[in-house]
Every structure is written in C-alpha cells, then in structure tokens.
Design a protein around this motif. Structure first.
Motif, PDB file in Angstrom:
ATOM      1  N   LYS A  42     -39.216 -91.392 120.397  1.00  0.00           N
ATOM      2  CA  LYS A  42     -37.893 -92.154 120.464  1.00  0.00           C
ATOM      3  C   LYS A  42     -36.922 -91.319 119.432  1.00  0.00           C
ATOM      4  O   LYS A  42     -36.034 -90.991 120.075  1.00  0.00           O
ATOM      5  CB  LYS A  42     -38.018 -93.479 120.319  1.00  0.00           C
ATOM      6  N   ASN A  43     -37.517 -91.115 118.176  1.00  0.00           N
ATOM      7  CA  ASN A  43     -36.480 -90.588 117.229  1.00  0.00           C
ATOM      8  C   ASN A  43     -36.028 -89.042 117.680  1.00  0.00           C
ATOM      9  O   ASN A  43     -34.827 -88.727 117.316  1.00  0.00           O
ATOM     10  CB  ASN A  43     -37.077 -90.558 115.694  1.00  0.00           C
ATOM     11  N   TRP A  44     -36.933 -88.327 118.275  1.00  0.00           N
ATOM     12  CA  TRP A  44     -36.522 -87.059 118.666  1.00  0.00           C
ATOM     13  C   TRP A  44     -35.548 -87.178 119.995  1.00  0.00           C
ATOM     14  O   TRP A  44     -34.485 -86.412 120.157  1.00  0.00           O
ATOM     15  CB  TRP A  44     -37.582 -86.166 119.076  1.00  0.00           C
ATOM     16  N   LEU A  45     -35.940 -88.106 120.648  1.00  0.00           N
ATOM     17  CA  LEU A  45     -35.015 -88.272 121.909  1.00  0.00           C
ATOM     18  C   LEU A  45     -33.643 -88.961 121.652  1.00  0.00           C
ATOM     19  O   LEU A  45     -32.643 -88.272 122.260  1.00  0.00           O
ATOM     20  CB  LEU A  45     -35.647 -89.438 122.888  1.00  0.00           C
ATOM     21  N   ASP A  46     -33.351 -89.673 120.579  1.00  0.00           N
ATOM     22  CA  ASP A  46     -32.281 -90.184 119.845  1.00  0.00           C
ATOM     23  C   ASP A  46     -31.697 -89.154 119.408  1.00  0.00           C
ATOM     24  O   ASP A  46     -30.324 -88.794 119.445  1.00  0.00           O
ATOM     25  CB  ASP A  46     -32.390 -91.063 119.243  1.00  0.00           C
TER      26      ASP A  46
END
Length: 161
Positions: A42-46
């Motif tokens: 999620k942190n990369w997608l965000d």
C-alpha cells in the motif's frame, strides 16, 4: 474448470512468483484497463498515486509502445524521473514488463522482486501467464455476470487489500 477458477489460479501463481508485487492491466482501451490487478504494498501504491508516477513510469511507457518482455534494469536509461529508483526505495529492486496485443486488445503488467533479476525462463513463464489471463478475459460479454463481478471484486481486493 470454469474461467473464474483458472483466472484466480493464474493470479495466485503470478503473486507467488513475484513476491514484491505486480500491476496488471488487462484489455487496455486508451489508458484504462478493463481489469486492473495490483499486489504492491500500500505505501508504494499510495506514493505512486500521490506523485502521479504513472505519467512518468518507463515501465508503463514501454508497455504501451512495445510487445514482449523486458527487465526493469534495461529501462534504467529511460527513467529520467527516477520512478525505478523510487520503486527500489520501496523494496522493488528488480522487475520485468510484459506487454501483449492479441485480437486487437492490449494487456500489460509490471512485476517486481526484491531479491534478484528475473531469469529468461521466468520471463517466458510470465509472458505465457499474462497471455492466458488476457485470453480468459478477452470476451467479457461471454463470461457469466457472476464471473465478471467476481473478477471486479478480485481486482478491488488485490488493489486495496
């Protein structure tokens, strides 16, 4: 075996083979895929979304203008915006792109590993698996409505997990 089960098995197989994550766009029209499956953290997608990196990503550019496979390391010279460097900061050190066009429809994906470069055999398997996903979802109107809905839910689940 019904299409839904085959598709689910292929997604699980790809996820196991590319443990750092992937993003697959099936049947892309203009810039929008019919189905989008993502398993990146999620942190990369965000980060990717917040910074609008899709517009600068050499992986995406290559997928839109080529067919076949290529390693991310071979795209480093085309990464003026540092998207691949940012990806590496999130543990996505190595990867590959696969792009196919069949029956007038384009599908593509970016696939990541944190431990090593993908082998030629892995790239060949990945290309075969993406082609199978493409073919299984080609004629959505032929799929039962329940299968189509399940695919949408799988896409949402993988993307937002």
């Amino acid at each position: 075996m019904p299409s839904q089960e085959k598709i689910s098995e292929l997604i699980e197989k790809v996820h196991a083979a590319w443990p750092a994550g992937f993003a697959v766009g099936l049947h892309v029209t203009f810039t929008t895929p019919r189905y989008m499956f993502q398993s990146y953290e999620k942190n990369w997608l965000d980060t990717y979304s917040r910074l609008g990196l899709v517009l600068l990503d050499p992986v995406v550019r290559w997928g839109f203008s080529n067919t076949g496979t290529i390693r991310w390391s071979d795209l480093a010279g085309q990464d003026d915006a540092g998207v691949l460097k940012r990806a590496a900061e999130h543990g996505l050190h190595y990867g590959a792109v696969v792009a196919i066009v069949r029956n007038g429809s384009r599908s593509m994906g970016g696939f990541a590993r944190s431990d090593r470069e993908p082998t030629d055999a892995e790239l060949a398997t990945l290309s075969k698996d993406l082609t199978s996903l493409h073919d299984l979802t080609q004629n959505v109107e032929r799929l039962a409505p329940s299968v189509h809905e399940t695919l949408k839910q799988m896409s949402i689940y993988l993307t937002h997990g």
